[in-house]
Design an enzyme around this catalytic site. Sequence first.
Site, mmCIF file in Angstrom:
data_model
loop_
_atom_site.group_PDB
_atom_site.id
_atom_site.type_symbol
_atom_site.label_atom_id
_atom_site.label_comp_id
_atom_site.label_asym_id
_atom_site.label_seq_id
_atom_site.Cartn_x
_atom_site.Cartn_y
_atom_site.Cartn_z
ATOM 1 N N HIS A 169 8.259 10.769 6.510
ATOM 2 C CA HIS A 169 7.994 11.189 7.890
ATOM 3 C C HIS A 169 7.210 12.486 7.867
ATOM 4 C CE1 HIS A 169 8.675 12.288 12.079
ATOM 5 N NE2 HIS A 169 8.867 10.998 12.250
ATOM 6 N N ASP A 187 12.636 3.428 11.326
ATOM 7 C CA ASP A 187 12.171 2.045 11.215
ATOM 8 C C ASP A 187 12.809 1.282 10.063
ATOM 9 O OD1 ASP A 187 10.467 2.044 13.401
ATOM 10 O OD2 ASP A 187 8.945 3.127 12.298
HETATM 11 N N1 ACO Z 1 5.873 5.505 0.112
HETATM 12 C C1 ACO Z 1 5.306 6.107 -0.985
HETATM 13 N N2 ACO Z 1 4.754 7.339 -0.959
HETATM 14 C C2 ACO Z 1 4.753 7.992 0.207
HETATM 15 C C3 ACO Z 1 5.314 7.446 1.381
HETATM 16 C C4 ACO Z 1 5.901 6.155 1.284
HETATM 17 N N3 ACO Z 1 6.452 5.583 2.356
HETATM 18 N N4 ACO Z 1 5.168 8.313 2.398
HETATM 19 C C5 ACO Z 1 4.531 9.379 1.893
HETATM 20 N N5 ACO Z 1 4.280 9.190 0.570
HETATM 21 C C6 ACO Z 1 3.672 10.157 -0.343
HETATM 22 C C7 ACO Z 1 2.141 10.134 -0.230
HETATM 23 O O1 ACO Z 1 1.558 9.212 -1.114
HETATM 24 C C8 ACO Z 1 1.815 11.575 -0.570
HETATM 25 O O2 ACO Z 1 1.912 11.711 -1.963
HETATM 26 P P1 ACO Z 1 1.002 12.794 -2.788
HETATM 27 O O3 ACO Z 1 1.257 14.124 -2.123
HETATM 28 O O4 ACO Z 1 1.521 12.700 -4.174
HETATM 29 O O5 ACO Z 1 -0.414 12.326 -2.611
HETATM 30 C C9 ACO Z 1 2.974 12.373 0.050
HETATM 31 O O6 ACO Z 1 4.087 11.447 0.060
HETATM 32 C C10 ACO Z 1 2.712 12.866 1.465
HETATM 33 O O7 ACO Z 1 2.282 11.748 2.228
HETATM 34 P P2 ACO Z 1 1.330 11.891 3.495
HETATM 35 O O8 ACO Z 1 0.753 10.545 3.814
HETATM 36 O O9 ACO Z 1 0.383 13.016 3.292
HETATM 37 O O10 ACO Z 1 2.370 12.314 4.575
HETATM 38 P P3 ACO Z 1 2.183 12.223 6.118
HETATM 39 O O11 ACO Z 1 3.060 13.233 6.715
HETATM 40 O O12 ACO Z 1 0.742 12.279 6.478
HETATM 41 O O13 ACO Z 1 2.675 10.718 6.462
HETATM 42 C C11 ACO Z 1 3.929 8.850 7.063
HETATM 43 C C12 ACO Z 1 3.854 10.393 7.044
HETATM 44 C C13 ACO Z 1 2.654 8.271 7.653
HETATM 45 C C14 ACO Z 1 5.093 8.446 7.955
HETATM 46 C C15 ACO Z 1 4.151 8.332 5.608
HETATM 47 O O14 ACO Z 1 5.351 8.837 5.086
HETATM 48 C C16 ACO Z 1 4.135 6.800 5.533
HETATM 49 O O15 ACO Z 1 3.059 6.202 5.437
HETATM 50 N N6 ACO Z 1 5.346 6.143 5.579
HETATM 51 C C17 ACO Z 1 5.401 4.684 5.579
HETATM 52 C C18 ACO Z 1 5.143 4.166 6.980
HETATM 53 C C19 ACO Z 1 6.294 4.441 7.922
HETATM 54 O O16 ACO Z 1 7.453 4.215 7.609
HETATM 55 N N7 ACO Z 1 5.946 4.897 9.134
HETATM 56 C C20 ACO Z 1 6.917 5.182 10.207
HETATM 57 C C21 ACO Z 1 7.086 6.647 10.389
HETATM 58 S S1 ACO Z 1 8.276 6.981 11.625
HETATM 59 C C22 ACO Z 1 7.491 6.597 13.065
HETATM 60 O O17 ACO Z 1 6.336 6.815 13.299
HETATM 61 C C23 ACO Z 1 8.285 5.912 14.022
#
Ligand code: ACO
Length: 426
Positions: free
Chosen positions: A304, A361
């Site tokens: 998140h 989720d």
């Molecule tokens: N699985 C694997 N790696 C992940 C995940 C994941 N679900 N989420 C984040 N990471 C990693 C990224 O690869 C990144 O790694 P790095 O720093 O080594 O390159 C680091 O964690 C940070 O990730 P970002 O994408 O920069 O984080 P951001 O805050 O932009 O994204 C998000 C948050 C979009 C929710 C992300 O965690 C994600 O894609 N999760 C999966 C989708 C999801 O569950 N979305 C629902 C969110 S809740 C909502 O909106 C209701």
Amino acid sequence: MDDYAKIIYKGKTYKLPVVTGSEGEKAIDISTLRQKTGLITLDPGFANTGSCISSITFMSGEKGILRYRGIPVEELARHSTFTETAYLLINGVLPTRKELNRFSVLLNDNSLVHEDMQIFYQNFPRASHPMGILSSMVNALRSFYPELQTVEEEINKTVTRLLSKMRTLAAMSYKISMGHKVIYPRPDLPYCANFLNMMFDSPVKPYRTHKELVKALNVFWILHADHEQNCSTSAVRVVGSGRVNLYAAISAGIAALWGPLHGGANQAVIEMLSDIVKNNGDIDSVIKRAKDKNDPFRLMGFGHRVYKTYDPRAKIIKKTCDRVLKKLKIKDPLLDMAKELEERALTDDYFIEHNLYPNIDFYSGIILRAMGIPTNMFTVMFAIGRLPGWIAQWQESADDPKWRLSRPRQIYTGPTKSKYIPIDER
Ligand code: ACO
């Protein structure tokens, strides 16, 4: 100016005020930065940017706190109903019994949608995603319910219309997609029970609403009701700042919520869990893929932008899942798989180092499955829940005397001034 930050640029010092929120959160007010220094800020994804001052929702990503108008979401999930929470978000205070009854009557009075809207549904291709349909239908509401005389009447009417009709539109869309007869809203049923009845009642098999499912739906919608300046809420505020009507702003919010990184994650989680079950419970390869930087796959329902600890909503929804499935004597292999996957991820170094925990989720789809909601309707369920938050946030910006058109800047990196070359000389 008691609290300020200093920027030193090209030997000159500029003082910028620091704004403090009621929970001690601090922000540097950069609203005069460009005027004073000629500089702008650059913050992709707005991870460090506050877009507004708001008194609606407080969340702490470090402590795992979520409160609507100061009330912890845990208390609301335990004691409130979705309608009461919607009232709280929109009006800023909990309603008295009389106010809540009046609100329920208004919601009932506005629950029918224009019969002509059914014709639209018939013409969407069969495979259309319900979120695309919902976004279009909500936008179309403006054509059926034109602007009212006074601003106040317009806001009150539009708000209750949206809250009530969006629920009817969602159930209608499901019935029509199944080729079944549309079930009309019933004035004798409260909001959540009414929705389940519109979804599942039929002339051949009358639906009996189950107390446990109605409670679970209330909890599900309460937990989704607002989440401060998330992607879809920001879309509502940004689109609204152009002074479009509320239906159009909410339609933009629905479109933003559709994405798998945002609200669409609840559908993606169920698809991911089903794939694991189909692959004989092969969790290893899923974890491996999620950690592989060359693979775009992510563990859906994990991570998140704000929560760097367990999402407080996920805790409640997990408990609710357990309770509902136990009470209804449902055995869902996806719940067992979700728990196993969670355990594995939470003990894996990658997920620990990246502070990745289950978000709302991760478990929400399992409750929706228990209710009989089809997977492609999951994000629509999220949208109905988020509606009071979108409305409250839109209203707050509209009430702000300093409401400005949202218009971020950029740093341009394209070609500098170039000459036009006629087509035959290229
Ligand atoms: N699985 C694997 N790696 C992940 C995940 C994941 N679900 N989420 C984040 N990471 C990693 C990224 O690869 C990144 O790694 P790095 O720093 O080594 O390159 C680091 O964690 C940070 O990730 P970002 O994408 O920069 O984080 P951001 O805050 O932009 O994204 C998000 C948050 C979009 C929710 C992300 O965690 C994600 O894609 N999760 C999966 C989708 C999801 O569950 N979305 C629902 C969110 S809740 C909502 O909106 C209701």
